[in-house]
Design a protein around this motif. Structure first.
Motif, PDB file in Angstrom:
ATOM      1  N   ARG A 552       0.814  -1.193   0.000  1.00 38.51           N
ATOM      2  CA  ARG A 552       0.000   0.000   0.000  1.00 38.51           C
ATOM      3  C   ARG A 552       0.864   1.266   0.000  1.00 38.51           C
ATOM      4  O   ARG A 552       0.679   2.180  -0.800  1.00 38.51           O
ATOM      5  CB  ARG A 552      -0.889  -0.023   1.247  1.00 38.51           C
ATOM      6  CG  ARG A 552      -1.945   1.016   1.178  1.00 38.51           C
ATOM      7  CD  ARG A 552      -2.924   0.816   2.310  1.00 38.51           C
ATOM      8  NE  ARG A 552      -3.544   2.078   2.584  1.00 38.51           N
ATOM      9  CZ  ARG A 552      -3.918   2.474   3.776  1.00 38.51           C
ATOM     10  NH1 ARG A 552      -3.721   1.683   4.810  1.00 38.51           N
ATOM     11  NH2 ARG A 552      -4.484   3.632   3.947  1.00 38.51           N
ATOM     12  N   GLU A 618      -5.414  -2.656  -8.524  1.00 43.79           N
ATOM     13  CA  GLU A 618      -5.498  -1.610  -7.519  1.00 43.79           C
ATOM     14  C   GLU A 618      -6.860  -1.628  -6.843  1.00 43.79           C
ATOM     15  O   GLU A 618      -6.969  -1.508  -5.625  1.00 43.79           O
ATOM     16  CB  GLU A 618      -5.251  -0.247  -8.170  1.00 43.79           C
ATOM     17  CG  GLU A 618      -4.700   0.757  -7.208  1.00 43.79           C
ATOM     18  CD  GLU A 618      -4.366   2.049  -7.903  1.00 43.79           C
ATOM     19  OE1 GLU A 618      -4.656   3.097  -7.336  1.00 43.79           O
ATOM     20  OE2 GLU A 618      -3.830   1.998  -9.038  1.00 43.79           O
ATOM     21  N   GLU A 621      -6.963  -4.432  -4.450  1.00 49.65           N
ATOM     22  CA  GLU A 621      -6.210  -4.146  -3.230  1.00 49.65           C
ATOM     23  C   GLU A 621      -6.947  -3.143  -2.367  1.00 49.65           C
ATOM     24  O   GLU A 621      -7.062  -3.295  -1.149  1.00 49.65           O
ATOM     25  CB  GLU A 621      -4.833  -3.588  -3.581  1.00 49.65           C
ATOM     26  CG  GLU A 621      -3.862  -4.668  -3.956  1.00 49.65           C
ATOM     27  CD  GLU A 621      -2.643  -4.099  -4.632  1.00 49.65           C
ATOM     28  OE1 GLU A 621      -2.529  -2.858  -4.662  1.00 49.65           O
ATOM     29  OE2 GLU A 621      -1.837  -4.869  -5.129  1.00 49.65           O
ATOM     30  N   GLN A 622      -7.460  -2.178  -3.055  1.00 52.30           N
ATOM     31  CA  GLN A 622      -8.147  -1.149  -2.273  1.00 52.30           C
ATOM     32  C   GLN A 622      -9.375  -1.717  -1.598  1.00 52.30           C
ATOM     33  O   GLN A 622      -9.698  -1.339  -0.467  1.00 52.30           O
ATOM     34  CB  GLN A 622      -8.535   0.009  -3.188  1.00 52.30           C
ATOM     35  CG  GLN A 622      -7.320   0.785  -3.627  1.00 52.30           C
ATOM     36  CD  GLN A 622      -7.569   2.267  -3.672  1.00 52.30           C
ATOM     37  OE1 GLN A 622      -8.694   2.693  -3.421  1.00 52.30           O
ATOM     38  NE2 GLN A 622      -6.547   3.029  -3.982  1.00 52.30           N
ATOM     39  N   GLU A 623     -10.006  -2.626  -2.325  1.00 54.88           N
ATOM     40  CA  GLU A 623     -11.153  -3.275  -1.715  1.00 54.88           C
ATOM     41  C   GLU A 623     -10.732  -4.001  -0.456  1.00 54.88           C
ATOM     42  O   GLU A 623     -11.329  -3.826   0.615  1.00 54.88           O
ATOM     43  CB  GLU A 623     -11.766  -4.282  -2.697  1.00 54.88           C
ATOM     44  CG  GLU A 623     -12.876  -3.684  -3.529  1.00 54.88           C
ATOM     45  CD  GLU A 623     -13.290  -4.664  -4.613  1.00 54.88           C
ATOM     46  OE1 GLU A 623     -13.804  -4.197  -5.622  1.00 54.88           O
ATOM     47  OE2 GLU A 623     -13.086  -5.878  -4.424  1.00 54.88           O
ATOM     48  N   GLU A 625      -8.186  -3.548   1.250  1.00 56.84           N
ATOM     49  CA  GLU A 625      -7.742  -2.600   2.268  1.00 56.84           C
ATOM     50  C   GLU A 625      -8.940  -1.985   2.997  1.00 56.84           C
ATOM     51  O   GLU A 625      -8.973  -1.898   4.223  1.00 56.84           O
ATOM     52  CB  GLU A 625      -6.935  -1.484   1.615  1.00 56.84           C
ATOM     53  CG  GLU A 625      -5.456  -1.771   1.590  1.00 56.84           C
ATOM     54  CD  GLU A 625      -4.772  -0.822   0.666  1.00 56.84           C
ATOM     55  OE1 GLU A 625      -3.819  -1.248   0.010  1.00 56.84           O
ATOM     56  OE2 GLU A 625      -5.219   0.349   0.577  1.00 56.84           O
ATOM     57  N   SER A 626      -9.850  -1.555   2.167  1.00 62.17           N
ATOM     58  CA  SER A 626     -10.975  -0.871   2.786  1.00 62.17           C
ATOM     59  C   SER A 626     -11.767  -1.860   3.648  1.00 62.17           C
ATOM     60  O   SER A 626     -12.287  -1.497   4.704  1.00 62.17           O
ATOM     61  CB  SER A 626     -11.863  -0.231   1.730  1.00 62.17           C
ATOM     62  OG  SER A 626     -12.233  -1.194   0.786  1.00 62.17           O
ATOM     63  N   LEU A 718     -15.284   2.990  -5.292  1.00 59.34           N
ATOM     64  CA  LEU A 718     -13.830   2.786  -5.224  1.00 59.34           C
ATOM     65  C   LEU A 718     -13.240   2.656  -6.615  1.00 59.34           C
ATOM     66  O   LEU A 718     -12.239   3.312  -6.958  1.00 59.34           O
ATOM     67  CB  LEU A 718     -13.584   1.513  -4.437  1.00 59.34           C
ATOM     68  CG  LEU A 718     -12.207   1.411  -3.787  1.00 59.34           C
ATOM     69  CD1 LEU A 718     -12.066   2.486  -2.746  1.00 59.34           C
ATOM     70  CD2 LEU A 718     -12.041   0.045  -3.191  1.00 59.34           C
ATOM     71  N   VAL A 722     -10.496   4.971  -8.427  1.00 57.43           N
ATOM     72  CA  VAL A 722      -9.211   4.484  -8.944  1.00 57.43           C
ATOM     73  C   VAL A 722      -9.041   4.885 -10.401  1.00 57.43           C
ATOM     74  O   VAL A 722      -7.984   5.356 -10.822  1.00 57.43           O
ATOM     75  CB  VAL A 722      -9.126   2.964  -8.782  1.00 57.43           C
ATOM     76  CG1 VAL A 722      -7.977   2.404  -9.590  1.00 57.43           C
ATOM     77  CG2 VAL A 722      -8.990   2.602  -7.328  1.00 57.43           C
TER      78      VAL A 722
END
Lengths: 1709, 207
Positions: A552, A618, A621-623, A625-626, A718, A722
């Motif tokens: 991240r 991305e 990953e963001q998913e 992460e969130s 999201l 992105v």
């Protein structure tokens, strides 16, 4: 001696005392450390003692101990971090047990001490029994323990702590000694396991952080005491295999003494050591870690040191004790000295000493048993002779050898001692110093020390030494300058951002980050999909989360970089557009910058795929992460909620309570009615004090708000986010890659096309100069040169200042000064950081330091100024204000001294946290100095966990790799003379550049301009360029020809050519000059010879005896010669003795006709009386007038002296004139003097008194006359002749003009007589002079260098011999057989003689009269200008040129003239020879001899005159040899004068031929061409020359008369001009009186005096000088008029005859 | 006048020719002259000199004392061609002819201070025995054409010489502005100035 029982008693007492003290101490500080330490110490001496022992148990124990130590080392590393945690557990063991243990220990101690005593008595052996090895005890303990890992960690600490003591006690009780072997094995098998465990458990940082509360200091310090305690055995262990150590021997000796004091010592030392130990402990705490690292070895070393320290201590104690216990009387016993008789002593000695006997040892002893001596020589073998040794010595040696064990092998078969025949070896047996394979013994290395200034030389040098700081100011670039135009501002920004772009591109951070991200992602994926699959261990889970975090942060970084890249590109494009707009607007450009965007096409499909992948990734990953974030937040929310609820409850409870209290207070009387819950809480609340209640009271309203539940992340949004971000920071898929390129290819609008304001700005820029001053500790130390500010606002200095530093550097500052006009003003200052001591010159890169100034500068022109708002737009919007700023490239580092030693102050201790300060960049991490230190850098790299894949770190990693591998960097080059540079005091370029060095070099090369240059200035700036001007011009004009100077292009060319030859020859001579002969250096008497003309002893001395004492006619005596070296100006004078003259032209009466009636004044009154009575009645009264009053004027080097006038045509002066001489350049060396070109002019004048009439003012009593002088003739003698001849003595023919107006050469007929008839043979005026120099100078010798030759060797040898013989017998007769030709080669002289055709014109001129033709030919030859070789070649060396060369060069010596004349005569059918002889004034010269009608004629080729053999005035004085085309004859007659010798070469006894019957003429070919070709002379050129010359001469004449007007009589001039060709035709002889009469007729009213000058033409200068020397210009009469006519007659081959007719006219009323 | 930027430096020489050591000869006198390079110029003092004749005393049978003072000042711009003093000693031979007894030369010391120099002396040899004899007979021994030859190295290879004796000189050197022009002539070791190891050399040659 004390008895054993005494000792026992004493021991017991001591023991008791000790025990007591121990017990007390135990009680006093049971928890403290000291007792444990002291216990250890108590044990120590015992151990020391036991260490001395050697028995199997001991060795075993040592092995165990070694192992234990090894393990301890490992474990201590772990223990240092984890130990504390473990110890907590240890501590938690029940206390009572410990106390019990303590008691046991005490008992044990007593036992021990008892044992000590016992062991002393028993001889120390059994002590081992009581000392079980500490190793087994640790090994034994594990089995009962439940947790393996804990046990292992525990072990080391337990071995030191009190627990270990206790354990040991227990072990001891078990008496485990017999099992030691098996324990050892156990231990060995266990060790790997424990190590593994310790490694697995290793996560030092985290665990330490969590558990490392420092609340248990006691146990953590415990290990310290063991370190020293465990090690004392080390030395003993070492000592076991060799001879006794110092310790052992010490023990040995101490034990010899009474044990009682020993006990005391022990006691005392123990106490001492206890104290010491206690003191040491604190100190050692710090060293603990280090010690552990160093391990057993280090510890043992330390121990050794400690023991060493203790040894003298103990001894001191011992002695003290000794003295106290026993008085000296106990040992002293007074008795008689022993006497041992001599015999008995001998007897005793014989037992001890061995005296080898003098007698021969029996051969049986020397040979192996029952072997017979074998004599090799008897067997016929060769045995060398042994070196002589006296038999007695040999016997002694043999006996001595025999006494030795191996003695017999020293003897040979013959029973004699082995001996080499010659003990001296042929070659050296010493090992060679330089072995190729091996390294040289370091002790034998030669050490090179650079030459250093001595301490004395540098006064005031501080003790701190000298350091050198090198400040390199390379240049500066302005990022903003007041003189920037708007365009500059923009382009500066553009350039800046481009630079940024470039530097980013170089680092390529975004790419690197992208790759890293990829790597991380794939690693993460592998981990998640790995074999472990779903079942993730907690450790792996942690790592996964770490990786996620990493991914991240990396992604964020990358996105940031990408965005920056993008933004930068955008900025650049915008800026460029602005620049373009501005250029458009102002219609000119100031900067060459040009931005191009290069497109790089990409593959669209691939690009798109990548793009999508990236985005998806991305998003994913963001998913995740969130999601994670959400979970986290949810967790937090729950917690908070929980807390909040609790708080709520409390709050409620409080409220309740308050209510309750209130209620209570209110209804104390009322009873109680409370809820269950409230009841529960009441207990707790009751515990709290009242204050809190109040607080909670106050906060009642403001409690934590109820947390809000986090929302679920919106995953759809999201992706949109992105994508939006990607489109912002990334290139769109398929969009071409844009690569900006900034070029300076654009052109700047030239100055003439820009508006005035801009022009003003540009001019202002040109006026600016910049300089940088270097301030060291705020003192200006130096400054750079002024450099002009370029139009691109960059200044390059490139100067390095080496500062010798004595004080510690506090600050180094560079100040930028800008100079407008003259006064520099400070622009800005830059502080340069003081470099670390390890920053050395050569290794440091240049740094760029920014500077700026807030000066306000405002301009009226286009310059934007500084601190002044300006705008780019026309309307003035968007105003900006910029300050002057820029970057300075400089570098400050410490210099290097000898052997590359840094000239830097010693490094100061780096601040303690420096290493840990930063990670990521080495510079902040450890400062620039750290970079030099590889070890530190390695540490740093390990610590900061450098990413080895980071491109920024590649250099560092590379370096570390190299450093770790231990390779020493070898130089990449090989140098042969590595020391050479040390001796170069300046570089080649410096030498080239420096004018002074150049001057010195040229002088040492003996370049003619600088050959004797005196006092080369000591400073560079004092050598002006002017010094070289002449030299450079000469070099430059090597081929160019200055025709103006020479009036004739051909002659100019020739002059140049001559110059070249001269130079080459001079160079040759300069080389030859350095070859010396003995005679050059040493003056030595010649071997006397009886006969001959040499300075023979007999001849000379006998002659001297016969000499009259006072001769009537004294000879001039030889003076002592002075070598011309230490002479200065004024030392040398030229003595000219004018003796007499013959046949001076007489004055001719004014007119040959009867006196004209128009002359009332007539002859002067005074003259008529002063003159003697007339001798010649024929001339009557005119005689008075015609009486000439000649005087002689000598001029030399601008000094003019004259004699007094004498009377008559045959005057006698006998006057000596002294003229000073100064050599050019003050160079009085031989070569310098030979090069003097000055000429002595001897002019003959007639003094004429002109009566001006009676002066009326004084009543007619005084008569004014004016003295006039009329030139009659001159003699020129070059100085070189005088110098080479030393003196000139003779009668010379005065060079008189053909016509002398007003004079006649008619003989004064008065006296006849024999003498007169002799004289009449030659015509002309003669002058007898004697010239010499005072002091006499040694003439330079001719160069004897052997030139190479094409002649045969035999001929050369013969020629040399011939010349040598001639020189020996007749040294004053010149003899020449071989000469040097113009190319510098030896040529035999006869080769020059060959009949050559004279110009046909000359022959045709007088077809009927061969006599005249001969004269004409001689005249032609004489017209070729003469150029003495000695002056042109500065060495007295003759160069012979062939006739065609001579005619081409049109210059030559007498030899060339003579050769040419001789060749002409030969071709005309005459018999002719070349005479080599001496003449006056030329010295050694060449004449020509012809035989005409049985009469010999001697021709002077330079003048064209010929003389009969018996002519008195023939200048030829001596004849050396005659040369014809096929032979050379040397004159061996008694006399040399031509008058007194026979010139018939056929007489062998008078002339010695070179080629004789024994050595016939080898048929030498001539070097002369077969025929001479003549060019017809160009009459037009001659006419032109004539005009130019006349013009020049007239100008000169006027120039010489600066005060009077110079009037030219045109009529007379034209008449004279007509007359000159006739003179030429007549061959220079006085023609008839016709023209004079003409003149008289025409110029009746004038008195005219004049003469024609005739000279061969070479240059203009001699002509001018000749005219000057006649002094015609000095006529001072106011009404004088002049006439000057020039005639140039051309002869073939450009030989020119020049006539100058000069006349002064005086109107005689 | 003291100038800050000198263009020349000065070398002042005071001293004396103390004496000589010529065991075989007596009644000697000496001459001296200076030899120096192009960049040197004497500013004051005598460049050449000739001493009195001195004879040996009974007290010191080897020593000849001249105590002949030298005083000269040079100025120069360049240390190259540093002045040398050339000493030549003459005396009568058995027939009373004045012959040369020795030539010697030495550089003037560079460093300021007092210096004592002992110069070994030599004379040129005759080329042959016959010439040696006649030169002895005639009293015309071989001499250098110029004593300054001994101060130069060039051309010496053609001569043969014979050692004769020693001459001792003392110098007191003062320099000015040498340092300002960048020439450092001070001795690295101050004890060097009073040195001459020639004493031992002398002992050796005597033996």
């Amino acid at each position: 001696m004390a008895s054993a029982s005494d000792i026992g008693e004493k021991l017991r007492k001591k023991r008791r005392a000790f025990q007591e003290s121990l017990g007390k101490r135990h009680e006093a500080d049971q928890q403290a450390l000291v007792p444990h330490g002291s216990e250890e110490l108590v044990r120590r001496p015992l151990e020391d003692l036991t260490a001395a022992e050697e028995d199997p148990g001991e060795t075993l124990r040592r092995q165990m101990k070694a192992q234990r130590q090894r393990r301890k080392k490992k474990l201590q590393e772990v223990g240092s971090v984890s130990g504390s945690g473990e110890r907590v557990e240890e501590r938690s063991q029940p206390r009572p047990h410990e106390e019990q243990q303590q008691e046991v220990e005490e008992v044990e101690e007593v036992e021990e001490v008892e044992e000590v005593g016992a062991s002393r008595r028993r001889g120390l052996a059994p002590l081992v029994v009581s000392r079980p090895p500490p190793g087994p005890q640790t090994a034994v303990s594990p089995p009962p323990s439940s947790s393996q890992s804990e046990r292992v960690v525990d072990t080391p600490s337990s071995s030191r702590s009190d627990q270990s003591m206790r354990q040991r006690m227990r072990e001891k009780l078990r008496a485990a000694r017999s099992k030691a072997e098996s324990f050892l094995q156990q231990e060995a098998s266990m060790e790997p396991g424990s190590r593994l465990q310790s490694l697995r458990d290793r996560d030092p940082l985290t665990r330490f952080d969590r558990q490392g509360e420092p609340d248990h200091p006691g146990p953590s310090e415990a290990p310290t005491s063991t370190g020293p305690a465990a090690t004392p055995r080390e030395p003993a262990r070492r000592g076991e295999k060799g001879r006794p150590t110092a310790e052992e021997s010490y023990n040995f000796f101490t034990f010899n003494f009474d044990p009682e004091p020993e006990e005391g010592t022990d006691e005392k030392s123990r106490r001492k050591r206890k104290k010491k130990k206690a003191a040491e402990e604190e100190g050692e705490d710090d060293d603990e870690e280090e010690e552990a690292e160093r391990g057993g070895e280090g510890a043992s070393e330390e121990e050794e040191y400690e023991q060493d320290e203790e040894v003298p201590l103990v001894r001191e104690e011992e002695e003290e004790v000794f003295i106290i216990d026993q008085s000296s009387q106990d040992f002293l016993e007074v008795r008689r000295a022993d006497y041992l008789g001599y015999q008995s002593r001998l007897l005793r000695d014989s037992g001890l000493l061995f005296m080898p006997s003098l007698l021969t040892a029996p051969s049986s002893r020397k040979l192996p048993d029952d072997a017979q001596p074998r004599y090799l020589e008897e067997e016929g073998l060769y045995v060398g002779e042994r070196p002589p040794v006296t038999p007695s010595n040999e016997n002694i040696l043999e006996n001595r050898v025999l006494k030795q064990e191996e003695g017999r092998r020293w003897f040979g078969d013959d029973g004699r001692i082995l001996a080499l025949p010659d003990p001296i070896k042929e070659s050296s047996t010493r090992p060679p110093l330089f072995l190729l394979e091996e390294e040289l013994d370091p002790a034998l290395h030669t050490v090179y020390h650079k030459a250093v200034m001595s301490q004395h030389a540098v006064r005031g040098a501080g003790p701190q030494g000298e350091y050198q700081l090198d400040v390199d100011v390379s240049g500066l670039i302005f990022s903003h300058h007041p003189l920037f135009s708007r365009e500059h501002v923009l382009t500066a920004r553009l350039a800046q951002s481009y630079d940024l772009h470039l530097s980013r591109g170089r680092g390529n951070l975004s790419l690197h980050l992208t790759h890293k991200l990829d790597g991380l992602r794939s690693a993460l994926r592998r981990m998640l999909e790995g074999p472990g699959g779903g079942a993730l261990t907690p450790a792996m889970r942690r790592r996964v989360s770490e990786y996620r975090l990493e991914v991240r942060s990396t992604r964020l970084l990358r996105d940031g970089e990408l965005e920056k890249d993008r933004a930068l590109l955008r900025t650049m494009v915008t800026l460029w557009k602005e620049v373009k707009a501005l250029r458009e607007l102002q219609r000119y450009s100031n900067t060459p910058y040009k931005l191009c965007l290069r497109r790089e096409e990409v593959e669209r499909a691939l690009d798109e795929r990548q793009y999508e992948e990236e985005v998806l990734m991305e998003v994913m990953e963001q998913e995740a992460e969130s999601e994670e974030l959400y979970q986290k937040r949810l967790g937090a929310y729950r917690e908070q909620l929980e807390e909040w609820k609790v708080w709520r409850r409390q709050q409620k409870a409080k409220q309740q309570k308050k209510k309750q209290k209130r209620k209570k207070r209110r209804k104390k009387k009322r009873g109680q009615s409370v809820d269950d819950t409230e009841d529960d809480e009441e207990d707790d609340v009751d515990d709290e004090d009242e204050g809190e209640q109040e607080v909670s009271d106050a906060e009642g309203e403001e409690g934590p708000p109820r947390p809000e539940a986090p929302e679920r992340p919106d995953l759809g949004a999201l992706e949109a986010r992105v994508r939006e971000k990607a489109s912002r920071i990334r290139r769109k898929p398929g969009e071409p890659l844009l690569v900006p390129e900034l070029t300076v290819a654009g052109n700047i609008t030239p100055n003439d096309q820009v508006p005035r304001a801009e022009l003003a700005r540009r001019e202002e820029v040109l006026r600016r100069h910049l300089l940088v001053k270097v301030l060291y500790n705020e003192k200006e130390v130096s400054q750079t040169d002024r450099r002009a500010l370029g139009p691109d606002f960059r200044v390059h200095f490139g100067q390095i200042f080496n500062l010798r530093v004595r004080n510690a550097p506090q600050s180094i500052r560079l100040q930028v000064f800008e100079e407008v006009g003259s006064a520099p003003s400070l622009l800005a200052g830059v502080c340069v950081p003081v470099p670390e001591p390890s920053v050395l010159t050569g290794r440091t890169p240049t740094e760029e330091l920014e500077f700026s100034s807030n000066q306000r500068v405002l301009f009226s022109h286009e310059g934007v100024g500084s601190d002044v708002p300006f705008s780019f737009q026309e309307d003035g919007g968007n105003r900006q204000t910029l300050l002057t700023s820029g970057k300075m490239a400089c570098c400050v580092s410490w210099g290097r001294g000898e052997e590359d030693a840094p000239l830097a102050p010693p490094p100061t201790q780096p601040p303690p946290g420096a290493l840990h300060r930063g990670c990521g960049d080495p510079f902040p991490g450890m400062g620039a100095s750290g970079l030099g230190d590889l070890r530190r850098m390695g540490e740093w790299a390990a610590e900061s966990r450098l990413d080895p894949n980071d491109p920024q770190n590649t250099a560092v990693m590379q370096l570390l790799k190299v450093a770790c591998s231990g390779e020493v960097t070898a130089p990449e080059y090989f140098r042969l003379e590595q020391l050479q540079e040390e001796f170069n005091f300046a570089t080649e370029e410096e030498l080239e550049r420096s004018r002074r060095f150049r001057l010195l070099r040229l002088r040492s090369q003996e370049v003619s301009e600088f050959r004797n240059y005196r006092c080369v200035p000591s400073l560079e700036r004092e050598v002006t360029d002017k010094t070289f001007q002449e030299y450079e011009r000469r070099l430059r004009e090597g081929d160019m020809v200055d025709t103006r100077e020479h009036l004739d292009s051909h002659r100019a060319l020739v002059a140049k050519y001559l110059q070249k030859i001269r130079e080459s020859v001079i160079n040759r001579f300069l080389v030859a000059k350095h070859h010396y002969l003995l005679s050059d250096l040493v003056m030595e008497e010649q071997v006397p010879s009886i006969g001959g003309a040499g300075p023979g002893i007999l001849g000379l001395n006998l002659f001297k005896l016969a000499e009259p004492k006072r001769p009537l006619k004294p000879q001039r005596k030889e003076r002592k010669k002075v070598t011309a070296q230490n002479l200065t100006d004024g030392d040398i004078r030229l003595l000219v003795n004018i003796i007499r003259a013959y046949d001076v032209p007489a004055r001719r009466p004014f007119s040959s006709r009867p006196p004209a009636p128009a002359r009332p004044g007539g002859p002067s009154f005074s003259e008529s009386f002063a003159a003697p009575p007339p001798q010649n009645p024929a001339q009557g009264s005119d005689w008075l007038l015609s009486q000439v009053r000649p005087f002689v004027e000598v001029s030399f080097q601008r000094t003019v002296l004259q004699t007094s006038p004498a009377e008559g045509p045959n005057p006698c002066w006998n006057q000596e004139l002294e003229l000073p001489f100064s050599a050019p350049n003050g160079d009085y060396s031989t070569t310098g003097l030979q090069a003097v070109k000055d000429v002595v002019f001897i002019n003959l004048f007639d003094e004429v008194l002109q009566e001006l009439g009676v002066d009326d003012a004084e009543g007619g009593r005084s008569i004014h006359t004016r003295v006039e002088r009329h030139w009659l003739g001159s003699v020129k003698i070059p100085f070189s002749t005088i110098y080479s001849q030393a003196r000139i003595d003779g009668t010379f023919k005065v060079d008189t003009p053909a016509v002398l107006l007003g004079y006649s050469k008619e003989r004064s007929h008065g006296d006849g007589g024999g003498y007169d008839t002799v004289r009449s043979l030659s015509e002309g005026t003669f002058l007898t002079v004697f010239i010499t120099m005072e002091p006499q100078l040694v003439p330079g010798d001719t160069v004897r260098e052997k030139f190479d030759s094409q002649e045969e060797e035999r001929l050369l040898l013969a020629s040399e011999r011939f010349e040598k013989e001639a020189g020996l017998s007749f040294p004053d007769r010149p003899c020449l057989t071989s000469v040097i030709d113009i190319s510098g080669k030896m040529v035999f002289i006869t080769r020059f003689i060959r009949p050559l055709n004279p110009p046909p014109e000359l022959l045709d001129a007088f077809p009927n009269s061969p006599q005249d033709a001969t004269d004409l030919v001689a005249r032609f030859v004489s017209l070729v200008p003469s150029l003495p070789d000695s002056t042109s070649f500065s060495g007295a060396c003759d160069l012979w040129s062939t006739s065609d060369q001579f005619l081409t060069l049109l210059a030559g010596d007498e030899e060339e003239h003579a050769v040419l004349l001789c060749n002409y005569f030969l071709s005309m059918g005459k018999k002719a020879w070349l005479i080599i002889g001496t003449a006056i004034p030329e010295g050694p010269t060449a004449y020509v001899l012809t035989l005409e009608q049985s009469r010999f004629l001697i021709w002077n080729p330079s003048s064209g005159h010929h003389y009969g053999q018996h002519d008195t005035f023939c200048p030829l004085q001596a004849v050396g040899c005659l040369v014809s085309a096929d032979n050379v004859w040397f004159n061996i007659q008694e006399h040399a004068s031509p008058m007194r010798i026979s010139l018939d070469v056929g007489k062998a006894h008078l002339w010695k031929p070179f080629f004789s019957r024994s050595f016939p003429h080898p048929g030498l070919a001539s070097v002369q061409p077969p025929e001479l070709l003549y060019r017809r002379s160009d009459r037009a050129a001659a006419a032109e020359l004539q005009e130019r010359m006349e013009k020049v001469l007239k100008e000169k004449l006027m120039e010489w008369r600066p005060r009077q007007p110079t009037r030219w009589n045109r009529y007379c001039t034209s008449t004279l001009r007509h007359f000159l060709p006739r003179l030429e035709l007549s061959g220079g002889r006085d023609p008839d009186d016709q023209h004079r009469l003409e003149l008289q007729a025409l110029l009746g009213d004038y008195r005219i005096s004049g003469f024609p000058l005739h000279l061969p033409f070479s240059e203009l200068r001699p002509v001018v000088e000749a005219v000057f020397s006649t002094g015609v210009h000095s006529a001072e009469a106011s009404n004088v008029e002049f006439a000057l006519a020039v005639y140039v007659h051309p002869y073939p081959n450009n030989v020119l005859s020049v006539w100058v007719y000069l006349a002064s006219l005086l109107r005689s009323r | 006048m003291a100038s800050n930027n000198p263009s020349v430096f000065l070398l002042m020489i005071n001293g004396q020719i103390e004496g000589g050591n010529f065991p075989e000869y007596d009644d000697l006198y000496c001459k001296y002259c200076f030899v120096y390079g192009h960049d040197w110029a004497p500013t004051s003092g005598l460049e050449e000199g000739i001493s009195q004749i001195t004879s040996k005393s009974r007290l010191s049978p080897h020593k000849l004392i001249w105590n002949f003072p030298l005083e000269i000042t040079f100025k120069s711009t360049n240390p190259s061609g540093w002045p040398q003093i050339v000493v030549s000693v003459y005396g009568p031979d058995t027939f009373g002819n004045d012959v040369v007894r020795g030539y010697g030369a030495t550089h003037i010391p560079f460093s300021p201070g007092q210096h004592t120099k002992t110069i070994p002396m030599f004379v040129p040899e005759s080329t042959s025995r016959l010439q040696k004899f006649t030169s002895w007979l005639m009293g015309r021994r071989p001499e250098y054409t110029d004593p300054k030859v001994v101060a130069q190295g060039e051309g010496r290879e053609v001569t043969r010489v014979c050692s004769q004796g020693f001459v001792t000189l003392t110098f007191h050197i003062v320099t000015k502005d040498m340092k300002k022009l960048g020439y450092d002539g001070t001795p690295s070791d101050p004890s060097n100035t009073l040195s001459p190891p020639t004493q031992s050399l002398y002992m050796r040659t005597r033996r």
